[in-house]
Scaffold this active site. Structure first.
Site, PDB file in Angstrom:
ATOM      1  N   PHE A 130      -8.281   0.050  11.141  1.00  0.00           N
ATOM      2  CA  PHE A 130      -9.167  -0.996   9.867  1.00  0.00           C
ATOM      3  C   PHE A 130      -8.766  -1.075   9.336  1.00  0.00           C
ATOM      4  CE2 PHE A 130     -13.029   0.637   7.471  1.00  0.00           C
ATOM      5  CZ  PHE A 130     -13.680  -0.474   7.961  1.00  0.00           C
ATOM      6  N   SER A 147      -3.947   4.604  13.659  1.00  0.00           N
ATOM      7  CA  SER A 147      -5.425   4.539  12.811  1.00  0.00           C
ATOM      8  C   SER A 147      -6.504   4.634  13.707  1.00  0.00           C
ATOM      9  CB  SER A 147      -5.062   3.779  11.293  1.00  0.00           C
ATOM     10  OG  SER A 147      -6.184   4.529  11.151  1.00  0.00           O
ATOM     11  N   ASP A 197      -0.775  12.233   5.344  1.00  0.00           N
ATOM     12  CA  ASP A 197      -1.299  10.832   5.127  1.00  0.00           C
ATOM     13  C   ASP A 197      -2.360  11.030   4.426  1.00  0.00           C
ATOM     14  OD1 ASP A 197      -3.109   9.320   6.214  1.00  0.00           O
ATOM     15  OD2 ASP A 197      -2.438   9.622   8.461  1.00  0.00           O
ATOM     16  N   HIS A 231      -0.002   7.101   5.529  1.00  0.00           N
ATOM     17  CA  HIS A 231      -0.474   6.942   7.217  1.00  0.00           C
ATOM     18  C   HIS A 231      -0.502   6.075   8.296  1.00  0.00           C
ATOM     19  CE1 HIS A 231      -3.921   6.225   9.801  1.00  0.00           C
ATOM     20  NE2 HIS A 231      -3.722   4.981   8.934  1.00  0.00           N
TER      21      HIS A 231
END
Length: 260
Positions: free
Chosen positions: A25, A93, A194, A224
């Protein structure tokens, strides 16, 4: 709008085993490009699309939603399936959530999943405020570039468009309900440190999928965007070994026989 330099999609025509990679995203294919190139160099057919609204400016993402992002990866999966004997889906993700949705809907057309820090929920007060706040504020602080490795940078937006974030929240709920339909072999790698997606998301996914062939790996040295971080090579190697176990033709030299 022109695509940001480095954020372009990537494709490689290789052998009969294909891999679809799904980025995150507000991110871009750049976050997965080294992974895609690693797989391409080893003879795999690779598709790494640019999701709609990504890779240009955050305002372009404001008018897109999960249906647009999912439609893109669904189309790419169908194209890969037409030319490859086996197809694997990898995701980072939100790309992990897209991968899980594909797995739930396409079943045996997908031979296995590799997920890196997959998202499953929008956490905190933001989740409850989004339906209202998105009509008052266009964007909030970005989530890109959560990387421990010095000098490594993710090409992503410095703002999160809130209409798109609201759509992501709805998508996560949809995917969570789909998880019991996921039966494919699964390799899930996640970072204890993360700052974007908490470990609880990986735990939730692992507890709800119906897959029986499951492996979990902790990425202790990365944040992340682990695909650009200290554990990147480990991710690449483990994912290639995962494919090799499930698609025996991978890794064999052309012209070799089963006995040689």
């Amino acid at each position: 709008m022109p695509v940001l330099p480095g954020a372009e999609p990537f494709r490689h025509d290789g052998g009969e085993v294909g891999v679809l990679l799904c980025h995150g995203f507000t991110g871009s294919p750049q976050s997965l490009r080294p992974w895609a190139e690693y797989l391409a160099e080893r003879g795999l057919t690779v598709a790494l699309p640019l999701l709609p609204g990504h890779g240009t400016r955050w305002e372009d993402m404001q008018v897109t939603g999960w249906q647009d992002w999912y439609a893109e990866v669904d189309r790419e999966l169908r194209a890969l399936s037409e030319r490859c004997r086996q197809v694997f889906v990898f995701g980072l993700s939100m790309g992990g959530a897209l991968s899980l949705r594909l797995a739930a809907k396409h079943g045996d057309a997908i031979s296995g999943l590799v997920l890196v820090n997959p998202g499953n929920k929008v956490h905190g007060l933001a989740a409850y405020a989004l339906p209202v706040v998105r009509h008052l504020l266009p964007s909030t602080k970005g989530v890109a570039n959560d990387i421990a490795r010095e000098g490594s940078t993710e090409i992503g937006y410095d703002r999160v468009p809130l209409h798109a974030a609201h759509s992501l929240r709805n998508f996560f709920r949809l995917v969570d309900a789909d998880l019991p339909q996921v039966t494919q072999p699964l390799l899930l790698l996640h970072s204890p440190q993360d700052h974007v997606v908490p470990p609880a998301d990986s735990a939730r996914i692992l507890s709800r999928v119906s897959s029986t062939d499951v492996e979990e790996i902790l990425l202790e040295q990365s944040y992340h965007v682990a695909t650009l971080d200290h554990d990147a090579e480990r991710i690449f190697d483990e994912s290639h070994s995962f494919i090799g176990r499930l698609a025996p033709s991978v890794g064999k030299k052309k012209g070799s026989t089963s006995g040689g």
